[in-house]
Enzyme design. Structure first.
Site, PDB file in Angstrom:
ATOM      1  N   ASP A 278       0.833  -1.196   0.000  1.00 28.48           N
ATOM      2  CA  ASP A 278       0.000   0.000   0.000  1.00 28.48           C
ATOM      3  C   ASP A 278       0.874   1.255   0.000  1.00 28.48           C
ATOM      4  O   ASP A 278       1.850   1.346   0.770  1.00 28.48           O
ATOM      5  CB  ASP A 278      -0.888  -0.025   1.262  1.00 28.48           C
TER       6      ASP A 278
ATOM      7  N   GLU B 292       1.924  -0.508  -4.946  1.00 30.32           N
ATOM      8  CA  GLU B 292       0.941   0.512  -5.331  1.00 30.32           C
ATOM      9  C   GLU B 292       1.707   1.828  -5.422  1.00 30.32           C
ATOM     10  O   GLU B 292       2.024   2.450  -4.408  1.00 30.32           O
ATOM     11  CB  GLU B 292      -0.182   0.627  -4.291  1.00 30.32           C
TER      12      GLU B 292
HETATM   13  C1  NOJ Z   1      -4.440   2.890  -1.046  1.00 29.19           C
HETATM   14  C2  NOJ Z   1      -5.558   1.921  -0.819  1.00 29.19           C
HETATM   15  O1  NOJ Z   1      -5.785   1.207  -1.992  1.00 29.19           O
HETATM   16  C3  NOJ Z   1      -6.732   2.761  -0.376  1.00 29.19           C
HETATM   17  O2  NOJ Z   1      -7.916   2.019  -0.360  1.00 29.19           O
HETATM   18  C4  NOJ Z   1      -6.424   3.364   0.958  1.00 29.19           C
HETATM   19  O3  NOJ Z   1      -7.464   4.242   1.337  1.00 29.19           O
HETATM   20  C5  NOJ Z   1      -5.125   4.166   0.926  1.00 29.19           C
HETATM   21  N1  NOJ Z   1      -4.088   3.485   0.210  1.00 29.19           N
HETATM   22  C6  NOJ Z   1      -4.627   4.431   2.316  1.00 29.19           C
HETATM   23  O4  NOJ Z   1      -4.161   3.256   2.907  1.00 29.19           O
END
Ligand code: NOJ
Length: 559
Positions: free
Chosen positions: A215, A277
């Site tokens: 993440d 990500e």
């Molecule tokens: C990316 C995640 O995919 C999302 O759902 C989340 O709100 C944010 N990061 C914060 O962790």
């Protein structure tokens, strides 16, 4: 437990895998509380095996106060009771592996929950304490320290800082939280953080987990002086000079973290893999994370964000492949996830009207929509993405052609983005609505009958998208995905590798892959001829007099 021989031999699985994303709250509810759970996933493993995917990625399933649907983690090495138990998780891992499916978890290293034991200790210990140093606490600016320490903004709206009340009852320091107030950012300059996350990786790897989606991977390290943004926006423009550095995204120091993590993954006999990500628009900044001693893969958000137009897609595909080849990493092809508007609804909009910015429903609301066209394009996009070289991601529900739910009542919305922006941004709930499994029933088969209502309201017509409805329909999107995934497993041309573009006119995107495979996509208004000497393996829409229909794709075999 060792992996079954059927999948153990595939050491490069992450270079070509089709990974199915499961948002556990919304997949299948086994115990009737209206929230999906691990045993729900277990009950659907036959469906997943029948779909033909190689791996599942499960969004965070750890104990969490759920201020951001599990991305606020209070304990990284346990299971959230709403989702089940550690025994359930271990059973899922074993059963998935037996079914030939690898399991990827979601790790959240940029921030914890404010209920995490370390943050609670930091609050109790006070300014200047070693406990506070695990997070990013600062005194405020201005008279009485009443202003946030800098001008950074939260992704969910408003300033990125929250002020605490100290033990003496007075307003005290501020802590950084780039997301919700309940998600304090951790300090990656602190050795405890490195050790803690390394132990967490090992904890799950030791239990047989095959990899992690990371993440906010580009956010971990912050500018040492927490310097102001001064109006700098992100992503940086394509022509931004290299010495322009955003103070909290894509800082160079973040690469050291992933070198450490790679050495943890590589210390296992079985091939573990990471997928970052990473929201950076410039290819070279993305592939910097994919150097051989860093992450294995990263989500291709440029592809996801491309309009449904041949020139845009070709540009993204070409630059993706060239940049990834430069570091020897496979590309990934992503159409959707739990943060963005579902592809069938994105492609339903006139593509030239789509607003720039984060591609959640907010960027599409109010634009005229043609749902049938959106689904037709989403099916073509599925064949395109599954034919491209590298790995692919399928977000649960894409294989059913699910649209975004655009009319969730405000009082049912759960996403902190909605509240954080004062309702200006509707947030991401519309792509998180619990899945329909059956044509009827109180929750379309998501929960057992007689259960609590699903945690987000489903559309009244949800049953027509259900897996059950698809079973009886030879033209269903589910059938299309199943056939595509079966062919992908069978054909040596698909998965990792390369492609060669074919010039087939301004409205057509066409490429071949060796041996003997072609993918043709028609973006125009009129049917187009398919190449001589080819036969159709699969098409996303019926051909029109032997020609490829508008907004459709075909997989071809060359003799
Ligand atoms: C990316 C995640 O995919 C999302 O759902 C989340 O709100 C944010 N990061 C914060 O962790």
């Amino acid at each position: 437990m060792p992996l079954p021989a059927s999948i153990a031999a595939d050491r490069d699985w992450w270079r070509h895998a089709v990974v199915y994303q499961i948002y556990p709250r919304s997949f299948a509810d086994s115990n009737g509380d209206g929230v999906g759970d691990i045993n729900g996933i277990r009950s659907r493993l036959p469906y997943l095996a029948g779909l033909g995917i190689d791996a599942i990625w499960i969004n965070p399933w750890y104990p969490s106060p759920m201020k951001d649907a599990g991305y606020d983690v209070s304990d990284y090495r346990a299971i959230e009771p709403v989702f089940g138990t550690m025994a359930d998780a271990e059973a899922l891992l074993a059963e998935a592996h037996d079914a030939g499916i690898r399991v990827i978890l979601d790790i959240v290293p940029n921030h914890t929950s404010d209920q995490h034991r370390w943050f609670q200790a930091a609050l109790a210990a006070g300014p200047g304490s070693p406990e506070r140093d695990r997070f990013i606490f600062r005194d405020g600016r201005g008279p009485g320290g009443n202003e946030p320490p800098n001008d950074w903004m939260s992704e969910f709206g408003g300033p990125a800082w929250t002020r605490v009340t100290e033990a003496d009852g007075r307003p005290g320091q501020w802590y950084l939280r780039l997301f919700a107030p309940e998600q304090p950012d951790v300090n990656w300059n602190h050795p405890d953080i490195h050790a803690e996350f390394e132990q967490t990786l090992r904890f799950w790897f030791d239990r047989g987990v095959d990899g992690f989606r990371i993440d906010v991977a580009h956010g971990l390290v912050k500018d040492a002086d927490l310097r102001d943004l001064g109006g700098l926006t992100f992503p940086l423009p394509a022509d931004a000079p290299e010495d322009v550095q955003h103070p909290h995204w894509d800082q160079p120091g973040v690469h050291d973290v992933f070198r450490e993590w790679r050495s943890v993954a590589d210390s296992y006999a079985e091939p573990k893999a990471f997928c970052g990500e990473i929201w950076v628009s410039r290819d070279h900044r993305l592939t910097a994370y994919l150097r051989p001693d860093e992450l294995h893969t990263a989500f291709n958000f440029n592809f996801l964000q491309s309009p449904w137009r041949p020139a845009d897609l070709r540009r993204v595909i070409t630059s993706t492949l060239a940049s990834h080849a430069g570091v020897g990493a496979p590309a990934t092809w992503v159409l959707g996830n739990h943060d963005v508007c579902r592809p069938a609804s994105r492609y339903a909009r006139p593509q030239e009207l789509v607003r720039a910015g984060f591609p959640n429903l907010h960027s599409y609301l109010g634009l005229p929509a043609d749902p049938a066209l959106g689904l037709r394009r989403a099916r073509a996009a599925a064949l395109l993405s599954l034919a491209l070289p590298g790995a692919a991601y399928v977000y649960a529900g894409e294989e059913l052609g699910l649209p975004e739910v655009e009319d969730i009542p405000d009082d049912a919305r759960q996403d902190p983005m909605f509240a954080g922006t004062g309702g200006e941004n509707v947030g991401r709930d519309g792509c998180r609505v619990p899945l329909p499994w059956t044509t009827g029933g109180e929750s379309f088969g998501f929960s057992p009958e007689g259960s609590a209502a699903p945690w987000l309201p489903q559309s009244s017509d949800w049953g027509r998208y259900s897996a059950e409805a698809a079973e009886g329909d030879p033209a269903s999107t589910l059938g299309l995905y199943r056939r595509a995934l079966a062919l992908r497993a069978e054909l040596p041309a698909l998965g990792d590798g390369d492609l060669a573009w074919v010039e087939a006119g301004p409205d057509v995107l066409a490429f071949t892959r060796d041996p003997g495979f072609g993918c043709w996509v028609n973006f125009g208004d009129a049917p187009v001829a398919l190449p001589e000497g080819s036969s159709v393996l699969l098409a996303s829409h019926d051909l029109v007099g032997g020609r490829l229909a508008p907004d459709s794709a075909a997989w071809l075999q060359f003799a």
